[in-house]
Design an enzyme around this catalytic site. Structure first.
Site, short mmCIF file in Angstrom:
data_model
loop_
_atom_site.label_atom_id
_atom_site.label_comp_id
_atom_site.label_asym_id
_atom_site.label_seq_id
_atom_site.Cartn_x
_atom_site.Cartn_y
_atom_site.Cartn_z
N LEU A 1 90.30 64.15 25.35
CA LEU A 1 90.70 64.53 24.00
C LEU A 1 90.35 63.41 23.04
O LEU A 1 90.66 62.24 23.29
CB LEU A 1 92.21 64.81 23.96
CG LEU A 1 92.75 65.41 22.65
CD1 LEU A 1 92.17 66.81 22.44
CD2 LEU A 1 94.27 65.48 22.68
N ASN A 2 89.72 63.78 21.95
CA ASN A 2 89.40 62.84 20.87
C ASN A 2 90.57 62.82 19.90
O ASN A 2 90.73 63.73 19.07
CB ASN A 2 88.11 63.26 20.18
CG ASN A 2 87.71 62.30 19.07
OD1 ASN A 2 88.43 61.36 18.74
ND2 ASN A 2 86.55 62.54 18.47
N GLN B 1 94.82 48.78 34.20
CA GLN B 1 95.63 48.65 35.41
C GLN B 1 97.13 48.78 35.23
O GLN B 1 97.78 49.50 35.98
CB GLN B 1 95.35 47.30 36.10
CG GLN B 1 96.11 47.14 37.41
CD GLN B 1 95.90 45.81 38.10
OE1 GLN B 1 96.63 45.44 39.01
NE2 GLN B 1 94.89 45.06 37.69
N ASP C 1 99.82 42.82 35.73
CA ASP C 1 99.49 44.23 35.50
C ASP C 1 100.35 45.16 36.36
O ASP C 1 101.23 45.85 35.86
CB ASP C 1 98.01 44.47 35.79
CG ASP C 1 97.13 44.08 34.60
OD1 ASP C 1 97.54 44.32 33.46
OD2 ASP C 1 96.03 43.56 34.82
N LYS D 1 91.02 61.12 17.35
CA LYS D 1 90.65 60.85 15.97
C LYS D 1 90.35 62.13 15.19
O LYS D 1 90.26 62.12 13.97
CB LYS D 1 89.44 59.91 15.91
CG LYS D 1 89.72 58.53 16.49
CD LYS D 1 88.49 57.64 16.41
CE LYS D 1 88.79 56.26 16.99
NZ LYS D 1 87.59 55.37 16.95
N ARG E 1 99.32 54.36 14.62
CA ARG E 1 98.17 54.57 13.73
C ARG E 1 97.48 55.91 13.97
O ARG E 1 96.78 56.42 13.10
CB ARG E 1 97.17 53.42 13.88
CG ARG E 1 97.69 52.08 13.35
CD ARG E 1 96.60 51.04 13.28
NE ARG E 1 96.11 50.64 14.60
CZ ARG E 1 96.66 49.67 15.34
NH1 ARG E 1 97.73 49.02 14.89
NH2 ARG E 1 96.15 49.36 16.51
N ASN F 1 99.63 52.17 27.13
CA ASN F 1 99.51 50.71 27.14
C ASN F 1 98.39 50.24 26.20
O ASN F 1 97.65 49.32 26.50
CB ASN F 1 99.31 50.15 28.56
CG ASN F 1 98.00 50.60 29.21
OD1 ASN F 1 97.48 51.67 28.88
ND2 ASN F 1 97.47 49.81 30.13
N ALA G 1 96.62 40.47 25.82
CA ALA G 1 97.13 40.05 27.13
C ALA G 1 96.29 40.66 28.24
O ALA G 1 95.93 41.84 28.18
CB ALA G 1 98.59 40.47 27.30
N TYR G 2 96.00 39.83 29.22
CA TYR G 2 95.35 40.28 30.45
C TYR G 2 96.17 39.73 31.61
O TYR G 2 97.11 38.95 31.42
CB TYR G 2 93.90 39.78 30.51
CG TYR G 2 92.97 40.47 29.54
CD1 TYR G 2 92.24 41.59 29.93
CD2 TYR G 2 92.84 40.01 28.23
CE1 TYR G 2 91.39 42.23 29.02
CE2 TYR G 2 92.00 40.64 27.32
CZ TYR G 2 91.28 41.75 27.73
OH TYR G 2 90.45 42.38 26.84
N GLU G 3 95.81 40.12 32.80
CA GLU G 3 96.56 39.73 34.00
C GLU G 3 96.89 38.24 34.02
O GLU G 3 98.05 37.84 34.11
CB GLU G 3 95.76 40.13 35.25
CG GLU G 3 96.25 39.55 36.55
CD GLU G 3 97.64 40.04 36.93
OE1 GLU G 3 98.47 39.21 37.34
OE2 GLU G 3 97.90 41.24 36.80
N GLY H 1 112.97 27.09 48.64
CA GLY H 1 114.27 27.71 48.86
C GLY H 1 115.11 26.92 49.84
O GLY H 1 114.82 25.76 50.16
N GLY H 2 116.13 27.57 50.35
CA GLY H 2 117.05 26.89 51.26
C GLY H 2 116.46 26.57 52.62
O GLY H 2 116.94 25.68 53.31
#
Length: 407
Positions: A70-71, A16, A166, A73, A102, A94, A135-137, A241-242
């Site tokens: 596309l691979n 996401q 996300d 590796k 790598r 991401n 990390a997740y949402e 808030g105000g």
């Protein structure tokens, strides 16, 4: 002409946070090439509501893109990727920390291939002690300050339904990309753009950091909480808030039969009249914001005693007639069916070649000279022949690459 026409984005994102960013770029007119493994973005298969077709999870985050497979590796895959990078303006990814390095494509290597490349990365955390954490949402909400300040005082921390971890991060990275694109126009050079999910959530929680510092000078009087410790408390639906606000119940009492009302100083007199208590407008115990501040719960209880007798749309009309800020709590069903949002192009229907019509959110970014046309998301590898043909890959080689698992 679209705002980003002529800009090519190599989209290596998934799930996401990244796809939300690249979809925005696509809406703005960029040519977004979604680069997927031969098995595809995992969200094509997640949370399916129709068997054997791309899920809504995928379709609602990947409109206005082209798809290639596309691979990375394989050696031939790396060669093809090298050519793709040379022809791109922006690369967005991401993956987990260090994943692209790598693969053999560090930032230094990417700069060698294309000095004008803008390389944008979304990670869960910055380069500190959390750098390698997953990390997740909701983890981003937990570690960015949102959950500790969301919910009711006597209840547990709560996640918000808005995907601030996300998609909120995706919007932040778009801002960075556009700034880098503008600067490239001045310098001719690309640069790194990095946004961490924790950082983006924290940025969205800055008013709570404001209040954390205000605590050093005493209780937060705008909050309905009776006691305060040394950290900002959860305060239910209070604005903090105000101008005090609260969600009050309406008829007939369903789960979303509420309206959020904000009481400004100038609004107290008309509110008093509307709820049938006009004498409160001049009562010293109620007449001023300072007088009401110590009994906000009682103030909204008085308002609710009136709203509970009317549906939220009636309340909306009555309060709006007196220029009182308010908004009904709209369910997801009500939003999908909202005719005004349809007319504004924010809720749109899109035809998909396999699943048929689905509803999605249109672009919230509206430019007068660059209108957005929301186009159907691509099927997996739909544009392999088209895009690889542009790189000089022959039809015969494409057949060979597919049989060898390279695409």
């Amino acid at each position: 002409m679209k705002a980003l026409e002529g800009v090519r984005v190599l989209d290596m994102t998934h799930v996401q946070s990244g796809p939300s960013a690249t979809q925005l770029l696509g809406w703005l007119g960029a040519d977004v090439i979604k680069l997927e493994a031969p098995t595809g973005d995992i969200t094509r298969q997640q949370l399916r509501d129709v068997p054997d077709v791309d899920s809504l999870y995928f379709t609602m985050l990947n409109c206005n893109k082209r798809s290639i497979t596309l691979n990375m590796k394989s050696e031939r895959g790396k060669e093809i990727f090298t050519e793709l990078v040379k022809n791109a303006d922006i690369l967005v990814e991401n993956f987990g920390p260090g994943a692209v390095d790598r693969m053999g494509f560090s930032w230094d290597r990417l700069q060698e291939l294309n000095p004008r490349l803008i390389y944008a990365s979304i990670k869960g955390f910055g380069q500190g002690k959390y750098a390698k954490f997953k990390a997740y949402e909701v983890i981003a909400q937990a570690m960015g300050g949102s959950m500790s300040t969301t919910g009711f005082e006597d209840g547990p921390p709560m996640a918000t339904g808005a995907q601030i971890g996300d998609s909120g991060t995706g919007i932040h990275v778009v801002a960075g990309i556009l700034a880098a694109l503008y600067q490239r126009g001045q310098t001719g050079r690309g640069q790194r753009v990095q946004v961490a999910m924790q950082h983006a959530v924290l940025n969205l929680c800055r008013v709570k950091l404001r209040d954390q510092q205000r605590l050093a000078h005493g209780p937060l009087r705008e909050y309905p909480n009776k006691t305060f410790g040394d950290e900002v408390p959860r305060s239910g639906n209070a604005s903090g808030g105000g101008q005090p606000g609260w969600a009050v119940r309406c008829a007939p009492g369903g789960p979303n039969d509420y309206i959020y009302v904000i009481v400004q100083p100038v609004g107290w007199k008309p509110i008093s009249a509307i709820i049938g208590r006009p004498e409160l407008a001049d009562d010293p115990e109620w007449a001023t914001p300072e007088a009401r501040l110590s009994k906000l719960d009682k103030m909204f209880q008085l308002i609710e005693e009136w709203t509970i007798r009317h549906d939220k749309w009636t309340v909306l009309d009555r309060l709006n007639a007196e220029n009182i800020p308010c908004g009904p709590i709209l369910s997801t069903k009500e939003l999908v069916e909202d005719q005004s949002l349809r007319e504004e192009g924010i809720v749109v229907s899109v035809d998909h070649p396999e699943r048929g019509e689905f509803v999605t959110v249109g672009s919230p970014l509206q430019l007068s000279d660059s209108p957005v046309d929301v186009r159907t998301p691509p099927l997996l590898g739909e544009h392999n022949h088209e895009i690889y043909g542009e790189l000089g890959v022959s039809a015969d080689e494409l057949v060979e690459l597919k049989s060898n698992g390279v695409i």
